[in-house]
Every structure is written in structure tokens, then in C-alpha cells.
Scaffold this motif. Structure first.
Motif, PDB file in Angstrom:
ATOM      1  N   ASP A 292     -15.607 -22.899  -1.787  1.00 20.20           N
ATOM      2  CA  ASP A 292     -16.957 -23.018  -1.557  1.00 20.20           C
ATOM      3  C   ASP A 292     -17.602 -23.168  -2.977  1.00 20.20           C
ATOM      4  O   ASP A 292     -18.657 -23.922  -3.178  1.00 20.20           O
ATOM      5  CB  ASP A 292     -17.814 -21.772  -1.016  1.00 20.20           C
ATOM      6  N   TYR A 331     -31.705 -13.245  -2.014  1.00 19.75           N
ATOM      7  CA  TYR A 331     -32.594 -14.127  -1.197  1.00 19.75           C
ATOM      8  C   TYR A 331     -33.844 -14.606  -1.774  1.00 19.75           C
ATOM      9  O   TYR A 331     -34.532 -13.665  -2.297  1.00 19.75           O
ATOM     10  CB  TYR A 331     -32.462 -13.879   0.257  1.00 19.75           C
ATOM     11  N   GLY A 334     -29.724 -16.480  -3.077  1.00 17.35           N
ATOM     12  CA  GLY A 334     -28.527 -15.984  -2.824  1.00 17.35           C
ATOM     13  C   GLY A 334     -28.304 -15.590  -1.518  1.00 17.35           C
ATOM     14  O   GLY A 334     -29.401 -14.880  -0.839  1.00 17.35           O
ATOM     15  N   GLN A 365     -19.913 -13.910  -1.755  1.00 22.06           N
ATOM     16  CA  GLN A 365     -21.151 -14.153  -2.090  1.00 22.06           C
ATOM     17  C   GLN A 365     -21.183 -15.735  -1.541  1.00 22.06           C
ATOM     18  O   GLN A 365     -20.232 -16.453  -1.504  1.00 22.06           O
ATOM     19  CB  GLN A 365     -21.618 -14.626  -3.437  1.00 22.06           C
ATOM     20  N   CYS A 366     -22.453 -16.256  -0.522  1.00 23.07           N
ATOM     21  CA  CYS A 366     -22.543 -17.436  -0.153  1.00 23.07           C
ATOM     22  C   CYS A 366     -22.854 -18.356  -1.090  1.00 23.07           C
ATOM     23  O   CYS A 366     -23.685 -18.126  -1.952  1.00 23.07           O
ATOM     24  CB  CYS A 366     -23.227 -17.530   1.097  1.00 23.07           C
ATOM     25  N   LYS A 368     -25.522 -21.493  -1.863  1.00 26.50           N
ATOM     26  CA  LYS A 368     -26.487 -22.256  -1.740  1.00 26.50           C
ATOM     27  C   LYS A 368     -26.514 -23.664  -1.550  1.00 26.50           C
ATOM     28  O   LYS A 368     -26.303 -24.277  -2.557  1.00 26.50           O
ATOM     29  CB  LYS A 368     -27.978 -21.762  -2.375  1.00 26.50           C
ATOM     30  N   PHE A 374     -27.146 -21.719   3.582  1.00 27.95           N
ATOM     31  CA  PHE A 374     -26.188 -21.144   2.783  1.00 27.95           C
ATOM     32  C   PHE A 374     -24.736 -21.281   3.562  1.00 27.95           C
ATOM     33  O   PHE A 374     -24.798 -21.322   4.559  1.00 27.95           O
ATOM     34  CB  PHE A 374     -26.387 -19.673   2.639  1.00 27.95           C
ATOM     35  N   GLU A 375     -23.583 -21.394   2.635  1.00 26.05           N
ATOM     36  CA  GLU A 375     -22.237 -21.492   3.288  1.00 26.05           C
ATOM     37  C   GLU A 375     -21.387 -20.758   2.791  1.00 26.05           C
ATOM     38  O   GLU A 375     -21.363 -20.166   1.539  1.00 26.05           O
ATOM     39  CB  GLU A 375     -21.638 -22.876   3.266  1.00 26.05           C
ATOM     40  N   THR A 376     -20.466 -20.311   3.582  1.00 29.61           N
ATOM     41  CA  THR A 376     -19.126 -19.503   2.899  1.00 29.61           C
ATOM     42  C   THR A 376     -17.923 -19.910   3.901  1.00 29.61           C
ATOM     43  O   THR A 376     -18.267 -20.091   5.020  1.00 29.61           O
ATOM     44  CB  THR A 376     -19.313 -17.759   3.138  1.00 29.61           C
ATOM     45  N   ARG A 448     -22.079 -21.782   8.133  1.00 28.41           N
ATOM     46  CA  ARG A 448     -23.065 -22.262   7.746  1.00 28.41           C
ATOM     47  C   ARG A 448     -24.384 -21.397   8.403  1.00 28.41           C
ATOM     48  O   ARG A 448     -24.377 -21.482   9.547  1.00 28.41           O
ATOM     49  CB  ARG A 448     -23.578 -23.544   7.957  1.00 28.41           C
TER      50      ARG A 448
END
Length: 690
Positions: A292, A331, A334, A365-366, A368, A374-376, A448
Motif C-alpha cells: 500500500d 481521520y 488517516g 495504517q490505511c 488515503k 482508504f485502502e489496506t 477498501r
């Protein structure tokens, strides 16, 4: 021919008896091993089997002479003796009587003070360690027999003990306050209650049972161990030239220990999207980095693709994985993911065991990727659970009770079942966890969370273009905000027995009241009489309630239940948020659908409902919504309940029990799901526990 052979043999025999050969009494004398003497005292006592020993009085600073061995440095522990010459050494211990013990087989000397206990002395025992001069394992393992299995620590100051020894791979040990196993306060371990801080956690770590064990960067060799019980630290210093210090470099800077994760190596980095990051001495970082944050990953470099900022990169040398994070980010900049039974995407296995934010490896942590998106990337197994958080730790939970999942066959919503077999109620509740769907298989998934669409999805498993905005429809009519806060609703004319279509709902069997709907082969049939109804959906608590649309309708065409400490028949009853009434004040309410239940009329004078009843529940039947004075009470009917589960309510007035108009728990009440049938033709109210 025979004569010739005999002649040759005779000549050879004559030569062998020549006077030039020494006689037996002139042969060199074989040197026999002399007993070892220390300070003029021969070690001729057997204090331990196979060891030569003597109890000697030794004084601090005394030069001790040794005889019976050519080179004494190879037998002495540097903790107790300072080498002076081939046969002399200076004693470093405190003046006292000691047992001096010699292992003739391995030519090693041990010192101990018999009977010493803490705070005057301390003992050491374990496995896979050895005398420092042997540079190999000399102990037979966890045993209190013999000086080679238990070392007496050198006391360098009050509450400070040290010893030098060889540590092999897979060593383990503990300290003991007296020589013996004992129990309770005897051991000094790595357990939390002993409060020992390891100053070099990469060399030596702690085990679940309290043993000191090798850390991730440990190398076999000779170490000086210092246990300081004044400040509760245990330090390890390499004393072996073969032990090479390891270093890991990121962008040419050496990683060290950061306060957030002392068991990891770490480094602070200012990163900008597109930066090239270099790695030295890691081996192959393609198997370590989170995809990511990085792309174009080679063995020793990668391109940063995250959001510009000040990050900390952590390296877990045990599992050989890296974690990147910026803990100051919250947020909307993040998002964090935390849970259990998932892992770093490069690990191919579970690396996160429990819900915690302690280490960088516990919560990720995802990245942005756009506003509110957000994704991880995670490795997931069948029993994974996770939620998202707007800050680290635990702040602003984004759960599956708020965010929907796609595809629902792979990514689901967690459900807790309160099992009656173990004292539960038979109901359940949504936990808010994201969990595996019915067709899920273990693997690496890119997750996501899109808060614009209110969706959490396995992005590689869905066609995002086909996912429209969040929508809930019943029989084709979309639910909109109702008169009740937190509830969407729709009014529909329904016919008994008709199939009702629900669109956008994923877990209807956990939401519907069984008196209103029955699931027949995946189709939901309406059970109540023909009429116009409100269907109300609380999407946070995932509950659906049905009411008659005309709230002015009254008995004998309508009937309501209102009271305290009851709820929807699908809930567990464990969460107060799902329970009817104001629990803090004891007030009865008509505020929301959960506070007052609309019963189903099944025939003239007969009404039915299903309720979760908790301890201390109480309610009455009301002939009209919000009509406090139009009631059917427990005095108006005969209560039918097998086993005295349900009775008239009451209270103690001094030593007198006074009954009330409420329905309430009987003497043998058990919390759970009850079917309630009020029959005014027979003036009975029957309670049947599910």
C-alpha cells in the motif's frame, strides 16, 4: 627356498635385539595428571559427583596460586578471577568461604558459596549455555545437580549480580534466589510481575513462561550478563570477538530503537510521494514491505506511493517484516485497521493475534487514496475479525454496523449468538466486526473502505462501477427517513401470505420479527392480517420493526406492548442500547419502535408477539399507542407459564410482597426469547420460552 627364508628371519630377529635399543627401565616416563591445588590446598574432596573440590577461605584481592595445571587462564571464570600469570590469579569476589570445584574431564573451574540466598547471593540455571572458557555448552540442561548446571552469580554491588558465560542458540534460563527450584518468590524471570527490563531486547527476549531466551539478533558466543535489581534491568554485553554487530540502514541511516516499539528496529523518515527509499543489509525487501505504501520494489529499494508526511518505519527482525505509520494522522487524513487473525500481506500467515494497538504489527495504517476513501492490504484467514478506527488507538470506530460490505459472499458482518446451552438467551447481536462471508477462502486481499458510498469491499473482487449509492427497498419502494430518529421507513399495503421483497439488506434472518415474517426457502412471507403497515429499519443496530400505519387504530384491531427491559426477539439482550425503556430512570417510553412493540392480531381477540425478556422485565398491554390509561394488565388475565417462569410483577414493601399490574419474572424465570399470546376470549396470557 625354505632355508633362504629362515635365514632372513633369523637376521631380522638378531637386529631387533641390538644393544642400541633402550631397555624398558630406560624408556621415557609418562606424565601422570597431578591433583589441582588452589592456594596451596589440594582439591581432593568430592562435593559433587565427578568434581574435585575444596571449601576454601578466599579474600578479595588475594593472589591465588594454582598448581597441577600448566595454564590457568583456560579454566577460570573472569567474573571471579583476574589472570596474573601462568599459575596466579587475583580473586575478585567478596572475602568469604567458598566451594572451589574443578571439572577434570573438561578442565574448568567453578566457584560457589554453599547455602547463599538473596540478597547475599543469586543463582543461575537453564539450558544450552556453558562455561565461558569452554565456548561450548557444558550444562546438561535444566538441573540443580552439579556446578556445571547451576552457576553462582558474582555480586558486584548491592543488588547487582553478573556472570560471564557462553550462550548457544536456543538457550533459556532464569535466576533463582536460592539454589533449588522452590516456588513463588524464588524465581526472577521475564514475566511482567518481576518487572525486569531487558536493555538489549534484540539480543535476549522473554518467553511466555518467563524464561530468558534468544532475541531476534542473537548470535552464539560469550556474554557478560548484568542483573541490576536496584533499577530492575538485565543487560547483555558481547565478550566474543566472533560476534559481529548487525546494522540495518534505510536511506543510508542506521535503524535504532524507538520508544513506541522497543522490540522492533525503527527510523524516522520524511517521505514524499515518488521518493526512492533504499535498504541495506535487509536481504530482500520485496518480501517485507507493505504494497500500500511502496511500488517498484526490488531487493534493496522501492518507490514511496503514500501521502506526504513524517513517518516511522519499523522492522520486525524476528518475522522479517516492515511496518510504516504516522501515528499523528487521524481521520479524515488517516484511518487504522485493528482486529485479530489477519496478517502482514507479505507474511502469508497470521501475524496479528489479538485486538490491541501495542505494536506497529498490531494495527495497520490505511493509505488515503481519495477523500473519504482508504485502502489496506491484509492476509486473511477464515476466522479474521477487524474494524476501522479514525485515530490510534480505539478512537472513532467504523464498524460493519455502520458500513456495508461487498461482496457479501466474501466479506460479512460479525454476529454474536447467545447460546442457551451455556446460559445464553437464544438471541444475538451484530458485533460490528468485519468477518468472512460464506464463500471466503484464505489469502491476500486489498480492502477498501469508501465512506462516500458507505461500503467496505474487497476491491479486487468487485466491479466498483456496478456499485450504486446505498439504498434499501421493500417491494420496490425505497426506505426514507422516518419520524423516528435513526430509523428508515416505508409504508406499504400488505396481504397476509404475500411474498415481500427486500433489496439492499444482507442479514434479514437476524433482523425480522418472526410474528410478521417467515422465511420459506429464501422467500419472506408476511404473516399478519391484511392492512397498511410501517416497516422501520435501524441500520446501525440492524433491526427491523413492523407497526400498523394508523397509530390511532385501537383495540380490538390493535394492541401494543410497552414497559422496560425487553427487546426485539432476535437480540442477545446483552447490550442496553437495544433494550426498551429508559434503563437509568426506569421510565417507560413510546419514543422508538424498540420501546413499544406492535403485536400481530392473529384472530378476533387474539394477539401475539415475540420478545427478548431480561431479568427485571416488566410490561403491560396497551389498547392504543401512547394511551397510558387504556391497558390490559396482569390482573385482567390468567398467566399461563410452564415452570413459573412468568408471573405478576411486584415489589417488597418492608417484609410484604405486593403485586402490581405488570407482567414480570416468576420464581424460576430465565432470560431469553419468549412467544407471548394474549387471548381475550379465554382471558389468558400464555408465555412459551423458545
Amino acid at each position: 627356498m625354505k632355508y633362504y627364508i629362515y635365514t632372513v628371519l633369523l637376521l631380522l630377529l638378531t637386529a631387533s635385539c641390538s644393544d642400541d635399543v633402550q631397555k624398558w627401565d630406560q624408556w621415557p616416563e609418562w606424565k601422570l595428571a597431578s591433583p589441582l591445588s588452589v592456594g596451596g590446598q589440594v582439591l581432593d574432596e568430592e562435593i559433587y559427583s565427578n568434581f574435585q573440590g575444596k571449601k576454601l577461605h578466599l579474600e578479595k584481592g588475594q593472589e591465588v596460586e594454582f598448581s597441577g595445571i600448566d595454564e590457568i587462564e583456560s579454566i577460570l571464570s573472569p567474573d571471579y578471577f583476574e589472570y596474573v600469570s601462568e599459575n596466579k590469579a587475583r580473586f575478585k569476589g567478596e572475602t568469604a568461604d567458598y566451594s572451589v570445584l574443578y571439572d577434570p574431564a573438561n578442565e574448568l573451574l567453578y566457584i560457589e558459596k554453599a547455602g547463599a540466598t538473596y540478597p547475599d547471593g543469586l543463582w543461575f540455571c537453564g539450558a544450552n549455555w556453558g562455561h565461558p572458557q569452554a565456548r561450548l555448552v557444558t550444562t546438561s540442561g535444566w538441573s540443580m545437580d552439579g556446578p556445571n548446571n547451576v552457576l553462582y552469580c558474582y555480586k558486584s554491588a548491592d543488588n547487582v549480580f553478573q556472570l560471564t558465560l557462553y550462550l548457544a542458540n536456543n538457550f533459556s534460563f532464569k535466576f533463582f534466589k536460592h539454589r533449588g527450584w522452590g516456588e513463588g518468590d524464588n524465581e526472577i524471570t521475564t514475566l511482567p510481575e518481576d518487572n525486569i527490563t531487558l536493555t538489549t531486547p534484540f539480543l535476549v527476549a522473554g518467553k511466555t513462561g518467563g524464561d530468558f531466551i534468544p532475541g531476534p539478533l542473537f548470535q552464539p558466543g560469550v556474554y557478560l550478563i548484568t542483573l541490576d535489581l536496584n533499577n530492575n534491568t538485565c543487560a547483555f554485553e558481547a565478550k566474543d570477538e566472533n560476534i559481529q554487530e548487525q546494522s540495518f540502514l534505510v536511506n543510508g541511516q542506521e535503524m535504532g530503537i524507538l520508544e513506541e516499539a522497543s522490540s522492533f528496529l525503527g527510523i524516522a523518515l520524511e517521505l514524499h510521494k515518488g521518493d526512492e527509499v533504499t535498504f541495506s543489509n535487509f536481504g530482500d525487501v520485496r518480501k517485507m514491505l507493505q504494497p500500500d505504501f511502496f511500488e517498484n520494489i526490488t531487493k534493496d529499494k522501492a518507490t514511496f506511493i503514500g501521502v506526504d508526511g513524517n513517518y516511522k518505519l519499523y522492522y520486525d527482525p524476528i518475522n522479517k517484516l516492515t511496518y510504516l505509520e504516522n501515528r499523528s494522522v487521524n481521520y479524515p487524513d488517516g484511518l487504522w485497521v485493528c482486529g485479530s487473525s489477519f496478517g502482514h500481506p507479505q507474511a502469508g500467515r497470521v501475524t496479528v493475534g489479538a485486538w490491541t494497538f501495542n505494536l506497529p504489527s498490531d494495527a495497520f495504517q490505511c493509505v488515503k487514496v481519495a477523500d473519504n476513501i482508504f485502502e489496506t492490504t491484509l492476509y486473511l484467514v477464515k476466522d479474521f475479525q477487524f474494524k476501522f478506527y479514525k485515530q490510534r488507538p480505539w478512537g472513532g470506530e467504523l464498524a460493519s454496523t455502520i458500513v456495508n460490505t461487498q461482496p457479501v459472499n466474501l466479506l460479512g458482518k460479525g454476529w454474536y449468538y447467545s447460546d442457551p446451552a451455556t446460559g445464553g438467551t437464544g438471541g444475538g447481536h451484530f458485533t460490528g466486526d468485519f468477518v468472512a462471508g460464506p464463500d471466503f477462502t484464505p489469502g491476500v486481499y486489498r480492502v477498501r473502505i469508501d465512506l462516500n458510498k458507505n461500503l467496505c469491499m474487497f476491491i479486487d473482487k468487485v466491479d466498483e462501477g456496478q456499485l450504486g449509492p446505498e439504498s434499501y427497498k421493500i417491494n420496490g419502494t425505497e426506505l426514507t427517513q422516518s419520524d423516528y430518529p435513526d430509523y428508515l421507513g416505508v409504508e406499504l399495503n400488505l396481504i397476509k401470505g404475500q411474498v415481500v421483497d427486500f433489496d439492499g439488506f444482507s442479514y434479514l434472518d437476524y433482523m425480522l420479527q418472526p410474528e410478521y415474517f417467515t422465511n420459506e426457502n429464501g422467500q419472506y412471507k408476511f404473516n399478519a392480517q391484511d392492512g397498511k403497515y410501517k416497516i422501520l429499519y435501524n441500520k446501525v443496530r440492524e433491526m427491523i420493526f413492523v407497526e400498523i400505519a394508523d397509530v390511532s387504530m385501537a383495540y380490538p384491531n390493535a394492541l401494543w406492548v410497552c414497559g422496560l427491559n425487553f427487546g426485539h426477539p432476535k437480540i442477545s439482550g446483552n447490550l442496553d442500547v437495544d433494550i426498551a425503556g429508559n434503563l437509568s430512570s426506569g421510565g417507560w417510553l413510546w419514543d422508538t419502535p424498540k420501546d413499544a412493540i406492535c403485536c400481530v392480531k392473529t384472530s378476533d381477540g387474539v394477539f401475539e408477539t415475540n420478545l427478548l425478556l431480561r431479568k427485571d422485565f416488566m410490561f403491560k398491554f396497551f389498547k392504543k399507542r401512547s394511551a397510558w390509561n387504556e391497558v390490559i394488565t396482569s390482573f385482567d388475565v390468567t398467566i399461563v407459564s410452564e415452570g413459573d417462569l412468568i408471573a405478576r410483577g411486584g415489589y417488597w414493601d418492608g417484609d410484604q410482597w405486593k403485586e402490581t399490574e405488570n407482567f414480570g419474572p416468576g420464581n424460576n424465570f430465565r432470560a431469553g426469547i419468549y412467544h407471548v399470546k394474549l387471548d381475550m376470549n379465554t382471558n389468558t396470557c400464555t408465555f412459551t420460552k423458545r
